[in-house]
Scaffold this motif. Structure first.
Motif, PDB file in Angstrom:
ATOM      1  N   ASP A 270       0.903  -1.362   0.071  1.00  0.00           N
ATOM      2  CA  ASP A 270       0.087   0.345  -0.319  1.00  0.00           C
ATOM      3  C   ASP A 270       1.258   1.134   0.201  1.00  0.00           C
ATOM      4  OD1 ASP A 270       1.032   0.015   2.559  1.00  0.00           O
ATOM      5  OD2 ASP A 270      -1.032  -0.114   3.488  1.00  0.00           O
ATOM      6  N   HIS A 271       2.183   1.138  -0.349  1.00  0.00           N
ATOM      7  CA  HIS A 271       2.990   2.311  -0.752  1.00  0.00           C
ATOM      8  C   HIS A 271       3.992   2.802  -1.943  1.00  0.00           C
ATOM      9  CE1 HIS A 271       3.245   1.747   4.121  1.00  0.00           C
ATOM     10  NE2 HIS A 271       3.762   2.630   4.360  1.00  0.00           N
ATOM     11  N   ASP A 272       4.125   3.422  -1.580  1.00  0.00           N
ATOM     12  CA  ASP A 272       5.179   4.003  -2.973  1.00  0.00           C
ATOM     13  C   ASP A 272       6.751   3.299  -2.690  1.00  0.00           C
ATOM     14  OD1 ASP A 272       3.310   5.811  -4.001  1.00  0.00           O
ATOM     15  OD2 ASP A 272       4.354   7.351  -3.266  1.00  0.00           O
ATOM     16  N   ASN A 273       7.554   2.700  -4.097  1.00  0.00           N
ATOM     17  CA  ASN A 273       8.218   2.462  -3.310  1.00  0.00           C
ATOM     18  C   ASN A 273       9.266   3.416  -3.359  1.00  0.00           C
ATOM     19  OD1 ASN A 273      10.527   0.321  -3.763  1.00  0.00           O
ATOM     20  ND2 ASN A 273      10.524  -0.883  -5.176  1.00  0.00           N
ATOM     21  N   GLU A 274       9.758   3.398  -2.311  1.00  0.00           N
ATOM     22  CA  GLU A 274      10.876   4.292  -1.733  1.00  0.00           C
ATOM     23  C   GLU A 274      12.346   4.186  -2.011  1.00  0.00           C
ATOM     24  OE1 GLU A 274       9.493   6.851  -1.221  1.00  0.00           O
ATOM     25  OE2 GLU A 274       7.856   6.250  -0.132  1.00  0.00           O
ATOM     26  N   ASP A 275      12.703   3.002  -2.846  1.00  0.00           N
ATOM     27  CA  ASP A 275      14.371   2.278  -2.887  1.00  0.00           C
ATOM     28  C   ASP A 275      14.252   1.842  -4.576  1.00  0.00           C
ATOM     29  OD1 ASP A 275      16.385   0.906  -2.521  1.00  0.00           O
ATOM     30  OD2 ASP A 275      15.860  -0.445  -1.690  1.00  0.00           O
ATOM     31  N   PRO A 276      14.339   2.647  -5.059  1.00  0.00           N
ATOM     32  CA  PRO A 276      14.463   2.077  -6.788  1.00  0.00           C
ATOM     33  C   PRO A 276      15.608   1.328  -6.986  1.00  0.00           C
ATOM     34  CG  PRO A 276      14.809   4.513  -6.096  1.00  0.00           C
ATOM     35  CD  PRO A 276      15.039   3.681  -5.098  1.00  0.00           C
ATOM     36  N   SER A 277      16.463   1.445  -5.889  1.00  0.00           N
ATOM     37  CA  SER A 277      17.848   0.354  -6.372  1.00  0.00           C
ATOM     38  C   SER A 277      16.694  -1.264  -6.521  1.00  0.00           C
ATOM     39  CB  SER A 277      18.632   0.292  -5.517  1.00  0.00           C
ATOM     40  OG  SER A 277      18.363   0.235  -4.434  1.00  0.00           O
ATOM     41  N   THR A 278      15.869  -1.329  -5.733  1.00  0.00           N
ATOM     42  CA  THR A 278      15.245  -2.456  -5.916  1.00  0.00           C
ATOM     43  C   THR A 278      14.158  -2.509  -6.921  1.00  0.00           C
ATOM     44  OG1 THR A 278      14.434  -1.942  -4.215  1.00  0.00           O
ATOM     45  CG2 THR A 278      15.781  -2.848  -3.163  1.00  0.00           C
ATOM     46  N   GLN A 279      13.598  -1.930  -7.450  1.00  0.00           N
ATOM     47  CA  GLN A 279      12.730  -1.603  -8.936  1.00  0.00           C
ATOM     48  C   GLN A 279      13.660  -3.370  -9.648  1.00  0.00           C
ATOM     49  OE1 GLN A 279      11.081   1.096 -10.337  1.00  0.00           O
ATOM     50  NE2 GLN A 279      11.161   2.564  -7.972  1.00  0.00           N
ATOM     51  N   ALA A 280      12.451  -4.299  -9.727  1.00  0.00           N
ATOM     52  CA  ALA A 280      12.435  -5.557 -11.116  1.00  0.00           C
ATOM     53  C   ALA A 280      11.648  -4.866 -12.105  1.00  0.00           C
ATOM     54  CB  ALA A 280      12.943  -6.794  -9.953  1.00  0.00           C
ATOM     55  N   PRO A 281      12.164  -5.288 -13.062  1.00  0.00           N
ATOM     56  CA  PRO A 281      11.312  -4.531 -14.223  1.00  0.00           C
ATOM     57  C   PRO A 281      10.423  -5.222 -14.890  1.00  0.00           C
ATOM     58  CG  PRO A 281      13.776  -6.736 -15.206  1.00  0.00           C
ATOM     59  CD  PRO A 281      13.112  -6.454 -13.478  1.00  0.00           C
ATOM     60  N   VAL A 282      10.127  -5.981 -14.076  1.00  0.00           N
ATOM     61  CA  VAL A 282       8.890  -7.276 -14.326  1.00  0.00           C
ATOM     62  C   VAL A 282       7.256  -5.850 -13.862  1.00  0.00           C
ATOM     63  CG1 VAL A 282       7.221  -9.260 -14.326  1.00  0.00           C
ATOM     64  CG2 VAL A 282      10.000  -9.187 -13.482  1.00  0.00           C
ATOM     65  N   ALA A 283       6.279  -5.849 -15.273  1.00  0.00           N
ATOM     66  CA  ALA A 283       5.087  -5.160 -15.099  1.00  0.00           C
ATOM     67  C   ALA A 283       4.448  -5.009 -16.453  1.00  0.00           C
ATOM     68  CB  ALA A 283       5.397  -3.838 -15.168  1.00  0.00           C
ATOM     69  N   ALA A 284       3.371  -4.588 -15.797  1.00  0.00           N
ATOM     70  CA  ALA A 284       1.946  -4.622 -17.144  1.00  0.00           C
ATOM     71  C   ALA A 284       3.202  -5.367 -18.958  1.00  0.00           C
ATOM     72  CB  ALA A 284       1.586  -3.517 -17.074  1.00  0.00           C
ATOM     73  N   ALA A 285       3.934  -4.290 -19.104  1.00  0.00           N
ATOM     74  CA  ALA A 285       4.303  -3.966 -20.281  1.00  0.00           C
ATOM     75  C   ALA A 285       5.241  -4.750 -20.708  1.00  0.00           C
ATOM     76  CB  ALA A 285       5.841  -2.758 -20.470  1.00  0.00           C
TER      77      ALA A 285
END
Ligand SMILES: Cc1cc2nc3c(=O)[nH]c(=O)nc-3n(C[C@H](O)[C@H](O)[C@H](O)COP(=O)(O)O)c2cc1C
Length: 367
Positions: A270-285
């Motif tokens: 329920d939060h924004d991800n505050e740690d972009p380094s851990t953002q994985a690329p899997v998304a709707a696209a």
């Protein structure tokens, strides 16, 4: 007309616009986890002709409870409560899907009638549940015996049947955000060596068996699945989300689902991800290239970015969560470019009408 306000068909469901109410647990059901007047009022306020509302995740059984006063969908009384909510949404011309949910290792014994929470494997977990006494660390969990799995699948089947008896328009399986089904999918928390663990085929087996069960009840075109391929909510992790969720999306192709609902990497629970380094690329696209049915994208959208993802063709509709809490008339505000009210996190979980169904509608006169 922007794409957000153009019609779309998701499986058997015809929508007149693409602004979807995201599932949000608000902990305001009546005794017995029964949806009551408060919930009827909340969902009815947010219903629009041809607009899809997805309910918060109701537990399919008492052992899956994580949040006090979060509704259930296992009893007759609860089913009658959901019918009242669905009827109210239908009266406004809206479309209503209920989620089906089990918290797995995130549960607490104060909410499960004393039963030890269940998980695919025992992996230490420090997350919290919200009990009648307040916020507490989830109770220690135990590994699900392989002989118990059919019973768990049956709980989801019963939830699907109850949802049908309640007259909702379809069901969305909550396989996201670190709850039971996600715990099976992810190799960071699924350490099983039997037919439900190790390989991605095995880790996806529990999900697929549940989808088979609820498609049996509803037909594929009124069933949806929600995934958080890059999610970390509930302290979960996967060593290769692209492979895991690519496989899952591919497998789901055979059910002709109403839609696949994908939470974008910029969100954690329920939060924004505050740690972009851990953002994985899997998304709707990325899953768009694999999944052949409609896709709803969720997570951090506002009007412009919602239109952009639709224009790019990476999603067919966009779910809005937090802004729907504070804007009962979010659909109208987005359509007319009216100011969007900020949300108040303090009123998200539990309480009464305040911060839930007492939020002002935009005053036309003031325009
Ligand atoms: C109060 C609250 C409760 C939520 N409960 C659920 C839930 O029951 N089921 C679910 O799939 N997601 C749940 N979510 C996640 C939202 O559906 C959504 O993915 C998230 O809020 C990101 O969308 P947003 O940026 O538009 O808010 C919840 C989010 C919030 C803020």
């Amino acid at each position: 007309m922007t794409k957000l306000f153009s019609p779309v068909k998701l499986g058997a469901i015809n929508l007149s616009h693409r602004v979807v109410h995201a599932p949000m647990t608000r902990m305001r059901s009546d005794d017995g986890d029964v949806p009551g007047d408060l919930m009827v009022e909340y969902y009815s306020q947010r219903a629009t002709p041809g607009g899809l509302l997805i309910s918060e995740g109701p537990a399919v059984g008492i052992g899956g409870r994580v949040y006090y006063r979060s509704p259930g969908i296992w009893s007759e009384e609860q089913t009658a409560g959901w019918k009242r909510v669905a009827d109210a949404v239908h009266q406004k011309g809206g479309v209503f899907f209920t989620q089906l949910w089990h918290g797995g290792r995130m549960a607490h014994i104060d909410l499960t009638d004393g039963a030890t929470p269940l998980a695919p494997s025992v992996v230490p977990f420090n997350g919290v549940a919200i009990t009648p006494r307040g916020v507490f660390r989830a109770s220690p969990h135990r590994e699900i015996g392989i002989e118990e799995i059919p019973g768990l699948v049956d709980q989801f089947r019963r939830g699907a049947k109850n949802a049908k008896a309640a007259g909702v328009d379809g069901v969305e399986l909550h396989a996201a955000n670190g709850y039971l089904i996600d715990q099976f999918l992810l190799d960071g928390v699924n350490k099983r060596t039997d037919a439900y663990g190790s390989s991605v085929e095995n880790r996806a087996r529990f999900l697929i068996e549940i989808v088979e069960a609820i498609v049996d009840v509803w037909g594929g075109d009124r069933v949806a699945v929600r995934l958080s391929p890059s999610g970390k909510h509930g302290d979960v992790l996967d060593s290769n989300p692209q492979a895991t969720f690519g496989y899952v999306a591919e497998q789901l192709n055979r059910f002709n689902l109403a839609y696949l609902h994908i939470i974008e990497p910029r969100i954690v629970g329920d939060h924004d991800n505050e740690d972009p380094s851990t953002q994985a690329p899997v998304a709707a696209a990325s899953l768009r290239k694999i999944f052949r049915g409609p896709i709803i994208a969720a997570g951090g959208f506002v009007g412009d970015t919602a239109n952009e993802i639709l224009e790019r063709g990476d999603a067919d509709a966009v779910a809005f969560g937090r802004y729907f809490t504070s804007n009962p008339d979010l659909v109208k505000r987005l359509q007319r470019g009216l100011p969007i009210a900020n949300y108040d996190r303090d009123s998200f979980y539990g309480g009464d009408r305040r911060g839930y169904s007492d939020l002002p509608f935009y005053n036309d006169v003031a325009m």
